[in-house]
Design an enzyme around this catalytic site. Structure first.
Site, PDB file in Angstrom:
ATOM      1  N   GLN A 197      13.512 -14.621  19.022  1.00 20.27           N
ATOM      2  CA  GLN A 197      13.312 -15.834  18.241  1.00 20.27           C
ATOM      3  C   GLN A 197      11.840 -16.074  17.910  1.00 20.27           C
ATOM      4  OE1 GLN A 197      15.625 -19.060  19.940  1.00 20.27           O
ATOM      5  NE2 GLN A 197      17.182 -17.613  20.578  1.00 20.27           N
ATOM      6  N   ASP A 221      -0.200  -5.266   3.425  1.00 18.08           N
ATOM      7  CA  ASP A 221       0.894  -4.634   4.166  1.00 18.08           C
ATOM      8  C   ASP A 221       0.768  -3.123   4.098  1.00 18.08           C
ATOM      9  OD1 ASP A 221       3.845  -4.768   5.306  1.00 18.08           O
ATOM     10  OD2 ASP A 221       3.855  -3.300   3.670  1.00 18.08           O
ATOM     11  N   TYR A 268       9.660  -6.223  -0.500  1.00 15.55           N
ATOM     12  CA  TYR A 268       8.974  -5.053  -1.065  1.00 15.55           C
ATOM     13  C   TYR A 268       9.685  -4.581  -2.324  1.00 15.55           C
ATOM     14  CZ  TYR A 268      12.264  -1.732   1.343  1.00 15.55           C
ATOM     15  OH  TYR A 268      13.351  -1.018   1.794  1.00 15.55           O
ATOM     16  N   THR A 296       0.812  -1.227   0.000  1.00 18.50           N
ATOM     17  CA  THR A 296       0.000   0.000   0.000  1.00 18.50           C
ATOM     18  C   THR A 296       0.842   1.272   0.000  1.00 18.50           C
ATOM     19  OG1 THR A 296      -0.153   0.043   2.425  1.00 18.50           O
ATOM     20  CG2 THR A 296      -1.872  -1.177   1.219  1.00 18.50           C
ATOM     21  N   TRP A 297       2.143   1.135  -0.248  1.00 15.22           N
ATOM     22  CA  TRP A 297       3.003   2.309  -0.288  1.00 15.22           C
ATOM     23  C   TRP A 297       2.487   3.277  -1.372  1.00 15.22           C
ATOM     24  CZ3 TRP A 297       8.980   2.112  -1.492  1.00 15.22           C
ATOM     25  CH2 TRP A 297       9.589   3.289  -0.996  1.00 15.22           C
ATOM     26  N   TYR A 346       3.170   5.448   5.612  1.00 15.44           N
ATOM     27  CA  TYR A 346       2.618   5.596   4.264  1.00 15.44           C
ATOM     28  C   TYR A 346       1.497   6.637   4.268  1.00 15.44           C
ATOM     29  CZ  TYR A 346       4.995   1.098   3.489  1.00 15.44           C
ATOM     30  OH  TYR A 346       5.910   0.080   3.414  1.00 15.44           O
TER      31      TYR A 346
END
Length: 295
Positions: A166, A54, A200, A25-26, A59
């Site tokens: 972890q 994402d 990305y 969605t950048w 953004y």
């Protein structure tokens, strides 16, 4: 053919299989195209099985999260929702406030995955403590990192205390055919630790080479032979199984209906060893450690 990537089970969450292509969605929520087109594109992607979405507080200064929230109205349970916190908001209290603001914009009460957007000056132990509190409070289900190179990822992973690194679900980094630096050291280490990669800019929208890949004559020739588009070729390459195992989720952004459709279709494109060899020859992986590519 399995087209999923598995996030391993944690103490608190079972393992989950996700589609190897999700939705980025950048640049959404910035008025570049009508908002209703962005909303429709995300909903179309959901309909086609691209269930991972994402986003990030960065953004569009939260605008992208608002678009996602609108797209998920009445369908939140169909999506695996990922957002990211600025490194300067990743303190013990500030990360909780940032996450709550993201949840409000997204119009949801939980995230499936919350990432530290890139390493910053706040101690990682403090960020982990905040993430654990968010998990206890039911506001996030899993956590991970983004733009962490090998030494940084190892430091995060080695942290001990009430919570250890972890439990890390993913590391989200730039990755495309023209920017293969993670293949030398970072990705092999992550595979050993069972930490999948989220890639990305898989269509070379940033990083090394940028858009030159889309006009590359060899890629155009291969795509034509396979009767697919160059972006579909790049996506199929990015999510290709390695030693029989998929461990990378690509998150292209798309607004045009035909692009969303093509992205979904790329999930089922299998590249032969011959094609992979041609692509390797045209864009070889580095034979030494390189700096992490970031945009």
């Amino acid at each position: 053919m399995d087209t999923t990537v598995t996030l391993k089970a944690t103490t608190h969450q079972p393992a989950i299989a996700l589609p190897a292509i999700g939705q980025g969605t950048w640049y959404m929520g910035e008025g570049l195209v009508p908002r209703q087109d962005e909303v429709r594109a995300l909903q179309q992607g959901l309909d086609l099985g691209l269930t991972l979405i994402d986003t990030a507080e960065m953004y569009g200064d939260g605008g992208a999260e608002e678009v996602v929230g609108q797209a998920l109205k009445g369908r939140r349970e169909q999506a695996f929702l990922v957002s990211k916190v600025y490194p300067w908001n990743a303190g013990k209290r500030s990360a909780i406030a940032a996450c709550e603001a993201s949840l409000q914009r997204l119009n949801t009460d939980y995230l499936d995955l919350y990432l530290l957007h890139w390493p910053g000056s706040i101690p990682l132990e403090e960020t982990l403590e905040a993430f654990e509190q968010l998990r206890i409070d039911g506001k996030i289900k899993r956590f991970g990192i983004s733009n962490f190179d090998l030494s940084e990822a190892q430091e995060w992973h080695a942290l001990s205390g009430s919570l250890t690194g972890q439990s890390t679900a993913v590391n989200q980094v730039l990755y495309h055919l023209g920017s293969r630096g993670i293949e030398h050291s970072l990705r092999p280490w992550q595979r050993q630790q069972q930490i999948p990669t989220m890639g990305y800019c898989p269509l070379a929208q940033g990083g090394s080479l940028r858009r030159d890949l889309l006009s590359n004559s060899e890629l155009q020739a291969v795509a034509k032979e396979l009767n697919i588009s160059v972006p579909q070729l790049l996506l199929a390459w990015a999510i290709r199984p390695i030693d029989g195992q998929r461990d990378l989720i690509a998150i292209p952004k798309a607004v045009q209906p035909q692009h969303v459709q093509q992205n979904a279709e790329a999930l089922n494109i299998q590249l032969s060893n011959e094609v992979l060899a041609r692509l390797d020859n045209a864009f070889p992986a580095p034979n030494r450690k390189t700096s992490l590519d970031i945009v």
